[in-house]
Design a protein around this motif. Structure first.
Motif, PDB file in Angstrom:
ATOM      1  N   LEU A 196       0.827  -1.206   0.000  1.00 39.39           N
ATOM      2  CA  LEU A 196       0.000   0.000   0.000  1.00 39.39           C
ATOM      3  C   LEU A 196       0.865   1.261   0.000  1.00 39.39           C
ATOM      4  O   LEU A 196       0.570   2.228  -0.707  1.00 39.39           O
ATOM      5  CB  LEU A 196      -0.931  -0.012   1.212  1.00 39.39           C
ATOM      6  N   PHE A 197       1.941   1.253   0.784  1.00 40.81           N
ATOM      7  CA  PHE A 197       2.818   2.422   0.826  1.00 40.81           C
ATOM      8  C   PHE A 197       3.555   2.603  -0.500  1.00 40.81           C
ATOM      9  O   PHE A 197       3.760   3.730  -0.962  1.00 40.81           O
ATOM     10  CB  PHE A 197       3.809   2.296   1.987  1.00 40.81           C
ATOM     11  N   THR A 198       3.965   1.498  -1.119  1.00 41.40           N
ATOM     12  CA  THR A 198       4.666   1.588  -2.407  1.00 41.40           C
ATOM     13  C   THR A 198       3.764   2.176  -3.478  1.00 41.40           C
ATOM     14  O   THR A 198       4.167   3.076  -4.237  1.00 41.40           O
ATOM     15  CB  THR A 198       5.153   0.201  -2.845  1.00 41.40           C
ATOM     16  N   VAL A 199       2.533   1.686  -3.552  1.00 41.72           N
ATOM     17  CA  VAL A 199       1.600   2.200  -4.560  1.00 41.72           C
ATOM     18  C   VAL A 199       1.241   3.655  -4.266  1.00 41.72           C
ATOM     19  O   VAL A 199       1.101   4.463  -5.188  1.00 41.72           O
ATOM     20  CB  VAL A 199       0.350   1.319  -4.623  1.00 41.72           C
ATOM     21  N   ALA A 200       1.116   4.017  -2.991  1.00 42.14           N
ATOM     22  CA  ALA A 200       0.841   5.413  -2.647  1.00 42.14           C
ATOM     23  C   ALA A 200       1.949   6.324  -3.166  1.00 42.14           C
ATOM     24  O   ALA A 200       1.689   7.421  -3.675  1.00 42.14           O
ATOM     25  CB  ALA A 200       0.694   5.560  -1.131  1.00 42.14           C
ATOM     26  N   ALA A 201       3.199   5.872  -3.058  1.00 41.27           N
ATOM     27  CA  ALA A 201       4.325   6.662  -3.574  1.00 41.27           C
ATOM     28  C   ALA A 201       4.268   6.777  -5.092  1.00 41.27           C
ATOM     29  O   ALA A 201       4.521   7.852  -5.660  1.00 41.27           O
ATOM     30  CB  ALA A 201       5.647   6.035  -3.137  1.00 41.27           C
ATOM     31  N   LEU A 202       3.925   5.685  -5.776  1.00 34.86           N
ATOM     32  CA  LEU A 202       3.812   5.734  -7.235  1.00 34.86           C
ATOM     33  C   LEU A 202       2.662   6.647  -7.670  1.00 34.86           C
ATOM     34  O   LEU A 202       2.770   7.359  -8.676  1.00 34.86           O
ATOM     35  CB  LEU A 202       3.601   4.332  -7.790  1.00 34.86           C
ATOM     36  N   LEU A 203       1.587   6.649  -6.918  1.00 31.10           N
ATOM     37  CA  LEU A 203       0.500   7.581  -7.213  1.00 31.10           C
ATOM     38  C   LEU A 203       0.968   9.023  -7.035  1.00 31.10           C
ATOM     39  O   LEU A 203       0.547   9.915  -7.782  1.00 31.10           O
ATOM     40  CB  LEU A 203      -0.698   7.299  -6.306  1.00 31.10           C
ATOM     41  N   GLY A 204       1.845   9.256  -6.058  1.00 33.42           N
ATOM     42  CA  GLY A 204       2.426  10.584  -5.893  1.00 33.42           C
ATOM     43  C   GLY A 204       3.250  10.996  -7.104  1.00 33.42           C
ATOM     44  O   GLY A 204       3.216  12.157  -7.538  1.00 33.42           O
TER      45      GLY A 204
END
Length: 443
Positions: free
Chosen positions: A114-122
């Motif tokens: 979840l944190f990795t995808v949140a960063a990619l969304l950023g």
């Protein structure tokens, strides 16, 4: 006098509008579900306050890519075809959504994923923000740009209304489903962006040095006090008054309305914003726009205080019946406060975006849009982090109330520090201001 076409009569703007609606629906639905999953997973092994801190860290994970990439993304939006920049960012978001759908469906979802995808969304938002902001004024005549901004806001806020409820209801049906639907919406937005035909764009003046061109965006914002005051007001007011980060906590542990109730709470601010945007698309603001923006931000802070305090106070006065259902008194008051909060925020967004777009030359809209995106995302993501960390220290209720009071105090301070905001009477031609970009040094 030649009549100016309404924005919806322009093919490119219609495609842009559908893309904006689809991306917002998908983004907001994903944010709701990611926040719920993070809080749910963290709460199994941590206390409420530590789980709230994880919500704050999700905000940091989304903001750091913006902090690192925004200047470059703005330069890219001014040098590269803005349509292709937006298309690439939306394609990345589609990949993120489909990845989370697969991980959730397979039962392998983790906090790390979840944190990795949140960063990619950023990363995606770092490029999509300035590209889409700079593209919109290229699609319509300047005379109808405030109307186009209101219509674009309707797409954004309508997505913000439907997205939270969509995410909550789809998650209740099947946890992987909101991610799959979001992936489909991102692909629809990508198709709409592909339909936008070529648009003219001004060439960058001044130096050919890329780094100097990037920094020119910062210099322009710093020197134009009206633009700087409008952007920074939003940064600090929303940074302090970011109540939405605590909505999972309020839904589960304060108002006790669960995942479905979280969708309603997330939708209420956007419902207020849509109502105001519809009014502005029909009857745009024309007078005393600066003062109205300041009053709106102050109202945003007051509504935040009411939302933060209503649940605990009414529960203390009325007992357990004050919470626990969609029609409980504390829940109704909280929803009303969030509706007003969203309406006030929409007034501020409408005025701020109109002023920034009309006071910025087209050749710099990508770079100025990047600075604006950085500030806005800073207020949102860092506001979530600030709310999460402060909630870990003093509790979620105290954190929300203190943030609302802080937003009011910031508005009072900005009205004195930036008198240009008070003096902005209309969206008319900018006051005399000429920006001289960095020039190439002689060999």
């Amino acid at each position: 006098m030649v009549a100016v076409a309404h924005p919806f009569r322009v093919h490119n703007f219609r495609a842009y509008w559908v893309a904006r609606l689809a991306t917002t629906l998908a983004q907001v639905a994903m944010v709701v579900v990611i926040g719920w999953q993070v809080y749910d997973i963290a709460r199994r092994t941590m206390g409420i306050r530590d789980a709230a801190i994880q919500l704050g860290l999700i905000g940091v994970a989304q903001f750091l890519p913006l902090l690192v990439l925004s200047l470059w993304a703005g330069w890219v939006a001014d040098r590269v075809d803005r349509r292709w920049v937006a298309r690439g960012a939306v394609a990345l978001e589609a990949g993120c959504a489909l990845t989370l759908a697969w991980l959730t469906w397979s039962g392998t979802i983790t906090l790390g994923a979840l944190f990795t995808v949140a960063a990619l969304l950023g990363v995606a938002r770092a490029f999509a923000g300035p590209a889409l902001q700079a593209l919109s004024p290229n699609l319509v005549a300047p005379a109808v740009l405030p109307t186009a901004i209101a219509l674009s806001s309707i797409a954004w806020q309508s997505g913000s209304v439907i997205g939270p409820a969509m995410g909550g209801y789809l998650y209740a049906a099947a946890p992987w489903l909101p991610y799959a639907i979001s992936g489909g919406l991102f692909l629809l937005a990508l198709v709409m962006l592909m339909l936008i035909s070529a648009v003219p764009r001004a060439a960058i003046r001044g130096t050919t040095n890329p780094w100097a061109q990037m920094v020119d965006g910062l210099h322009y914002v710093r020197r134009n006090r009206l633009v700087f005051g409008a952007i920074s007001l939003d940064l600090f007011a929303v940074l302090l008054g970011g109540a939405t980060a605590m909505l999972p906590v309020y839904a589960r542990d304060i108002l006790m309305v669960g995942a479905d109730g979280l969708g309603h709470l997330r939708a209420a601010p956007a419902a207020g914003a849509v109502a105001i945007a519809l009014v502005f698309s029909w009857r745009p603001l024309r007078r005393d726009v600066g003062r109205k923006m300041l009053l709106a931000v102050a109202g945003f802070g007051v509504a935040t205080v009411i939302f933060g305090a209503a649940g605990p106070l009414l529960q203390r006065w009325l007992g357990p019946d004050a919470v626990g259902s969609d029609v409980a008194p504390a829940v109704l008051v909280s929803l009303a406060a969030l509706f007003v909060l969203g309406a006030a925020d929409m007034v501020s967004v409408y005025i701020r975006q109109s002023l920034i777009q009309l006071h910025t030359p087209d050749e710099m809209r990508g770079r100025v849009g990047a600075v604006s995106t950085l500030f806005i995302s800073g207020s949102n993501e860092l506001g979530e982090a600030e709310s999460g960390f402060l909630a870990g220290l003093i509790g979620p209720v105290a954190a929300v109330v203190a943030g609302g009071i802080g937003a009011v105090l910031v508005t009072i301070a900005w009205a004195r520090i930036f008198p240009e905001l008070r003096r902005a009477r209309t969206f008319g031609p900018p006051e005399t201001f000429e920006f001289v970009p960095v020039k190439e040094k002689p060999a």
